[in-house]
Design a protein around this motif. Sequence first.
Motif, PDB file in Angstrom:
ATOM      1  N   THR A   1      59.248  28.287  20.456  1.00 16.98           N
ATOM      2  CA  THR A   1      59.141  29.435  21.522  1.00 16.98           C
ATOM      3  C   THR A   1      58.578  30.457  21.009  1.00 16.98           C
ATOM      4  O   THR A   1      58.887  31.045  20.201  1.00 16.98           O
ATOM      5  CB  THR A   1      60.581  29.357  22.242  1.00 16.98           C
ATOM      6  OG1 THR A   1      61.089  28.403  22.652  1.00 16.98           O
ATOM      7  CG2 THR A   1      60.644  30.436  23.327  1.00 16.98           C
TER       8      THR A   1
ATOM      9  N   LEU B   1      59.578  35.449  24.306  1.00 12.88           N
ATOM     10  CA  LEU B   1      60.259  34.731  25.173  1.00 12.88           C
ATOM     11  C   LEU B   1      61.791  33.993  24.839  1.00 12.88           C
ATOM     12  O   LEU B   1      62.152  33.170  25.410  1.00 12.88           O
ATOM     13  CB  LEU B   1      59.345  33.369  25.647  1.00 12.88           C
ATOM     14  CG  LEU B   1      58.003  33.869  26.270  1.00 12.88           C
ATOM     15  CD1 LEU B   1      57.262  32.293  26.696  1.00 12.88           C
ATOM     16  CD2 LEU B   1      58.198  34.421  27.713  1.00 12.88           C
TER      17      LEU B   1
ATOM     18  N   SER C   1      72.324  35.190  30.070  1.00 15.26           N
ATOM     19  CA  SER C   1      70.986  34.779  29.481  1.00 15.26           C
ATOM     20  C   SER C   1      71.071  33.242  28.786  1.00 15.26           C
ATOM     21  O   SER C   1      72.073  32.818  28.347  1.00 15.26           O
ATOM     22  CB  SER C   1      70.379  35.873  28.640  1.00 15.26           C
ATOM     23  OG  SER C   1      71.048  35.863  27.572  1.00 15.26           O
TER      24      SER C   1
ATOM     25  N   HIS D   1      65.967  34.451  27.860  1.00 18.10           N
ATOM     26  CA  HIS D   1      65.749  34.229  29.301  1.00 18.10           C
ATOM     27  C   HIS D   1      66.818  34.694  30.236  1.00 18.10           C
ATOM     28  O   HIS D   1      67.740  33.982  30.326  1.00 18.10           O
ATOM     29  CB  HIS D   1      65.445  32.854  29.453  1.00 18.10           C
ATOM     30  CG  HIS D   1      65.030  32.204  30.821  1.00 18.10           C
ATOM     31  ND1 HIS D   1      63.790  32.333  31.390  1.00 18.10           N
ATOM     32  CD2 HIS D   1      65.923  31.831  31.999  1.00 18.10           C
ATOM     33  CE1 HIS D   1      63.875  31.978  32.634  1.00 18.10           C
ATOM     34  NE2 HIS D   1      64.984  31.679  33.081  1.00 18.10           N
TER      35      HIS D   1
ATOM     36  N   CYS E   1      66.685  31.057  23.913  1.00 16.91           N
ATOM     37  CA  CYS E   1      65.799  29.846  23.708  1.00 16.91           C
ATOM     38  C   CYS E   1      65.554  29.773  22.262  1.00 16.91           C
ATOM     39  O   CYS E   1      64.454  30.253  21.580  1.00 16.91           O
ATOM     40  CB  CYS E   1      64.644  30.098  24.502  1.00 16.91           C
ATOM     41  SG  CYS E   1      65.015  30.468  26.400  1.00 16.91           S
TER      42      CYS E   1
ATOM     43  N   PRO F   1      63.584  27.226  28.163  1.00 15.67           N
ATOM     44  CA  PRO F   1      64.914  27.474  28.362  1.00 15.67           C
ATOM     45  C   PRO F   1      65.866  26.071  28.154  1.00 15.67           C
ATOM     46  O   PRO F   1      67.069  26.230  27.934  1.00 15.67           O
ATOM     47  CB  PRO F   1      65.158  27.785  29.553  1.00 15.67           C
ATOM     48  CG  PRO F   1      63.732  28.666  29.799  1.00 15.67           C
ATOM     49  CD  PRO F   1      62.867  27.683  29.255  1.00 15.67           C
TER      50      PRO F   1
END
Length: 99
Positions: A19, A23, A86, A26, A89, A75
């Motif tokens: 990832t 990002l 959240s 999330h 990730c 995710p």
Amino acid sequence: MELPVEILSREIIKPATPTPPHLKCHKLSLMDQLNPLKYVISITCYAPTPTEDHSTITVARLKQSLSKALSLFYPLAGRLAPDESSIDCNDQGILFVEA
């Protein structure tokens, strides 16, 4: 009616590509945070194949496809953060069970 199930293997499938750093976190929407935590279990059945080699190739293809899909839907390979607001990730992957 109960069917006996024999587990052949358990493996954690990780994303094919990591990832991107921007990002890694999330954020969950308010609706996601207010809904009770649910674990989704997906079971997919395939007809047995006559030869073991063909079956091995099919399982390898499924694992490879899942790994590529996790790269796009990052995710799904992460974990819920301790504050539950959240998803971290972190590319830990998901459980793949062959039975």
